[in-house]
Design a protein around this motif. Structure first.
Motif, short mmCIF file in Angstrom:
data_model
loop_
_atom_site.label_atom_id
_atom_site.label_comp_id
_atom_site.label_asym_id
_atom_site.label_seq_id
_atom_site.Cartn_x
_atom_site.Cartn_y
_atom_site.Cartn_z
N ILE A 72 38.33 62.90 43.25
CA ILE A 72 39.34 63.71 42.54
C ILE A 72 39.10 63.68 41.04
CG2 ILE A 72 41.80 63.85 41.98
CD1 ILE A 72 42.31 62.87 44.90
N VAL A 73 38.86 62.50 40.50
CA VAL A 73 38.64 62.36 39.06
C VAL A 73 37.42 63.16 38.61
CG1 VAL A 73 37.98 60.71 37.25
CG2 VAL A 73 39.83 60.16 38.84
N GLU A 74 36.33 63.00 39.31
CA GLU A 74 35.10 63.69 38.90
C GLU A 74 35.19 65.20 39.08
OE1 GLU A 74 31.82 60.10 39.53
OE2 GLU A 74 32.02 61.64 41.10
N ALA A 75 35.87 65.66 40.15
CA ALA A 75 35.96 67.11 40.39
C ALA A 75 36.93 67.79 39.45
CB ALA A 75 36.37 67.37 41.83
N LEU A 76 37.94 67.07 38.97
CA LEU A 76 38.97 67.69 38.12
C LEU A 76 38.75 67.42 36.63
CD1 LEU A 76 42.22 67.09 40.22
CD2 LEU A 76 40.63 69.02 40.28
N GLY A 77 37.61 66.86 36.28
CA GLY A 77 37.27 66.74 34.86
C GLY A 77 37.63 65.43 34.21
N GLY A 78 37.90 64.39 34.98
CA GLY A 78 38.22 63.09 34.41
C GLY A 78 36.98 62.23 34.22
N THR A 79 37.18 61.01 33.80
CA THR A 79 36.09 60.06 33.59
C THR A 79 36.27 58.90 34.55
OG1 THR A 79 35.98 60.66 31.25
CG2 THR A 79 34.90 58.60 31.91
N TYR A 80 35.34 58.75 35.46
CA TYR A 80 35.45 57.72 36.50
C TYR A 80 34.90 56.39 36.03
CZ TYR A 80 34.22 55.10 40.72
OH TYR A 80 34.08 54.11 41.65
N THR A 81 35.66 55.34 36.28
CA THR A 81 35.23 53.96 36.04
C THR A 81 35.33 53.20 37.35
OG1 THR A 81 36.10 54.04 33.78
CG2 THR A 81 35.62 51.86 34.70
N PRO A 82 34.27 52.51 37.78
CA PRO A 82 34.31 51.80 39.07
C PRO A 82 35.47 50.82 39.16
CG PRO A 82 32.07 51.89 38.24
CD PRO A 82 32.95 52.40 37.13
N PHE A 83 35.94 50.61 40.38
CA PHE A 83 37.03 49.68 40.62
C PHE A 83 36.48 48.27 40.66
CE2 PHE A 83 39.78 47.54 43.96
CZ PHE A 83 40.81 47.22 43.07
N GLU A 84 36.89 47.46 39.70
CA GLU A 84 36.48 46.06 39.63
C GLU A 84 37.75 45.22 39.48
OE1 GLU A 84 33.80 45.88 36.35
OE2 GLU A 84 32.15 46.85 37.44
N PRO A 85 38.26 44.69 40.59
CA PRO A 85 39.54 43.98 40.57
C PRO A 85 39.65 42.90 39.51
CG PRO A 85 38.80 44.29 42.82
CD PRO A 85 37.67 44.72 41.94
N ASP A 86 38.56 42.18 39.27
CA ASP A 86 38.61 41.07 38.30
C ASP A 86 38.86 41.55 36.87
OD1 ASP A 86 38.15 39.30 40.35
OD2 ASP A 86 35.99 39.13 39.98
N ASN A 87 38.59 42.85 36.63
CA ASN A 87 38.78 43.38 35.28
C ASN A 87 40.12 44.10 35.11
OD1 ASN A 87 36.21 42.46 34.57
ND2 ASN A 87 35.23 44.39 35.16
N ILE A 88 40.94 44.11 36.18
CA ILE A 88 42.24 44.78 36.11
C ILE A 88 43.32 43.75 35.79
CG2 ILE A 88 43.93 46.17 37.34
CD1 ILE A 88 41.31 47.63 36.89
N VAL A 89 44.10 44.04 34.77
CA VAL A 89 45.21 43.16 34.40
C VAL A 89 46.48 43.69 35.03
CG1 VAL A 89 46.54 42.17 32.50
CG2 VAL A 89 44.08 42.58 32.23
N GLU A 90 47.16 42.86 35.82
CA GLU A 90 48.39 43.30 36.47
C GLU A 90 49.49 43.51 35.44
OE1 GLU A 90 49.74 41.41 40.05
OE2 GLU A 90 47.77 40.51 40.42
N LYS A 91 50.39 44.43 35.81
CA LYS A 91 51.53 44.73 34.93
C LYS A 91 52.48 43.54 34.87
CE LYS A 91 51.40 49.63 36.15
NZ LYS A 91 52.10 50.76 36.79
#
Length: 372
Positions: free
Chosen positions: A353-372
Motif C-alpha cells: 500500500i505504501v509503495e503503490a500510493l506514493g509513500g516511503t517504505y521502511t522495513p519492520f524491525e521490532p527492536d527499533n520501534i519505541v512503544e507509546k
C-alpha cells in the motif's frame, strides 16, 4: 500438558489351573463295615490327608491371585496413553487464527488448522475430515461474524463437546451493508489492536482448559503482544509517509475497513462486499471506475484469495496502476511466501500500500520501534 485419565483396565477373568489337584475320590472298598471286628477305628489325627489337601489348595489360590494382579498391573501399564495423546486438542478454522494459536501454544497442544493457506473461508465447503476434527476437539477457535459459514454450521452440528471461542467476536464490529441489511464485518484482524484482543482471548481459553501450561501460554502471549504493539505503531508510521490526498484504497472485496479505519485510509470502493460469495453487477463495476477517476487514486489492489481478472479490467478502464503485490485478505500466504504468518502478511500489505500510493517504505524491525 493436559492430563487425560487412562481407562480403568479390565483384568483377565480367573480360570482354573489345570495342575490344581482334585479331591481324592472315596474308595468304594473302604467303609466302616469293611473293618475287621477285631480292629478298633483309629482316633482322628491332626495330620489327616484332608488337611494337607486344604493347605496345598490354599497355596495355589494365593499364587493364582498374585498372577492375576500382576497381569492387571501390566495391562494398566500397557494401556497408558502416550504423551502426544494427552495434549489439549485444539481446532482452528482460518489460517490467521491457526498462526496466532500456534504462536501462543507451540508444542503444548495438538493443533489442527482446517483451512490451508490461500483458502477462502467465505466459500469453503467442509470435507469429512473436518467433521472428525470437530468431534475430537476440546477447544474450537473460529472467527465468527459469519466469516466461515460452512464451517460454523458443521461445527455447531459436530463439535458439541468442545469449548468454542468466536475469536473475532471479542471485538465490537464495524457494520456493513449486505443484501439490504447491516451485518458485522468479520475482517477484524485488519487492525492490529483487534489482533491483540484475539490473542488475549485465545490465551485465556487455553489456560482455562490446560492450567498446568499457564506459564508457557502467558509468556508466549506476552512476547507476541509486545511484537504486535510495535507492529501497530510501525503501520501508523508507514501510513504517515503517504501524501494525505493519496491515502485512499480500492480492493477486490470489502475486507480492509478495519485496516483503513485503524490507520487513516479512506475506502473509495470495492468490487464486492464483505463476502466473496457475491458477484459484482455491471453497474457496480461502472460506478467503481467512475469513483476511481474522480478521486485520483494512483493504484488499486487485487487480493490473493480472489481471481484478479475483474479488478485488472477495472484498473484498465480507470486508467490506473494495478499494484504488482496482491494484498492478503482472508488468509495468510503459503509457507515461504512474504505473508506466511499474520505479522508477515500485515507487513507485506503495508509495504504494498505504501509503495503503490506514493509513500516511503521502511522495513519492520521490532527492536527499533519505541512503544507509546
Amino acid at each position: 500438558m493436559k492430563a487425560i485419565a487412562s481407562p480403568t483396565p479390565s483384568c483377565c477373568p480367573p480360570h482354573r489351573n489345570p495342575h490344581t489337584p482334585m479331591a481324592a475320590p472315596h474308595s468304594p472298598h473302604t467303609s466302616p463295615s469293611s473293618l475287621s471286628p477285631h480292629t478298633s477305628p483309629s482316633p482322628p489325627s491332626s495330620h489327616s490327608p484332608h488337611t494337607g489337601w486344604r493347605i496345598a489348595i490354599g497355596f495355589l489360590k494365593t499364587a493364582l491371585l498374585v498372577s492375576l494382579l500382576t497381569g492387571c498391573a501390566q495391562e494398566t501399564i500397557n494401556n497408558k496413553k502416550p504423551e502426544a495423546d494427552e495434549k489439549l486438542a485444539v481446532v482452528s478454522t482460518s489460517t490467521i487464527l491457526t498462526d496466532l494459536t500456534e504462536e501462543l501454544a507451540g508444542d503444548e497442544i495438538a493443533l489442527t488448522g482446517i483451512l490451508e493457506p490461500g483458502a477462502d473461508p467465505h466459500v469453503y465447503e467442509p470435507v469429512p475430515a473436518d467433521s472428525k476434527a470437530f468431534e475430537s476437539a476440546e477447544l474450537i477457535v473460529y472467527n465468527g461474524y459469519n466469516l466461515e459459514p460452512g464451517l460454523i454450521k458443521l461445527m455447531n452440528a459436530t463439535g458439541v463437546n468442545a469449548r468454542k471461542l468466536a475469536a473475532a467476536e471479542v471485538v465490537a464490529p464495524l457494520r456493513m451493508d449486505y443484501e439490504g441489511q447491516k451485518v458485522p464485518d468479520p475482517h477484524v484482524w485488519g487492525d492490529v489492536e483487534n489482533a491483540i484482543a484475539i490473542v488475549e482471548a485465545i490465551r485465556d481459553d487455553l489456560v482455562a482448559l490446560s492450567p498446568e501450561d499457564e506459564p508457557v501460554f502467558t509468556d508466549n502471549a506476552a512476547q507476541l503482544i509486545a511484537t504486535l504493539k510495535k507492529l501497530d505503531i510501525w503501520i501508523e508510521q508507514q501510513m504517515a509517509t503517504i501524501p494525505a490526498d493519496k491515502r485512499q484504497l480500492v480492493t477486490s472485496h470489502d475486507a480492509f475497513q478495519y485496516y483503513a479505519e485503524g490507520y487513516g485510509l479512506k475506502i473509495v470502493g470495492t468490487l464486492i462486499g464483505t463476502s466473496t460469495e457475491e458477484q459484482p453487477s455491471a453497474q457496480t463495476v461502472t460506478k467503481l471506475v467512475e469513483d476511481i477517476k474522480k478521486t485520483g487514486v494512483p493504484a488499486i489492489f487485487a487480493e490473493t484469495t480472489i481471481n484478479p481478472t475483474l479488478i485488472k479490467t477495472v484498473a484498465e478502464e480507470a486508467g490506473v496502476k494495478l499494484s504488482p503485490q496482491e494484498l492478503y485478505s482472508d488468509s495468510i500466504g503459503s509457507p515461504g511466501s512474504e505473508g506466511d504468518s499474520y505479522i508477515k502478511m500485515m507487513v507485506s500489505n503495508t509495504r504494498a500500500i505504501v509503495e503503490a500510493l506514493g509513500g516511503t517504505y521502511t522495513p519492520f524491525e521490532p527492536d527499533n520501534i519505541v512503544e507509546k
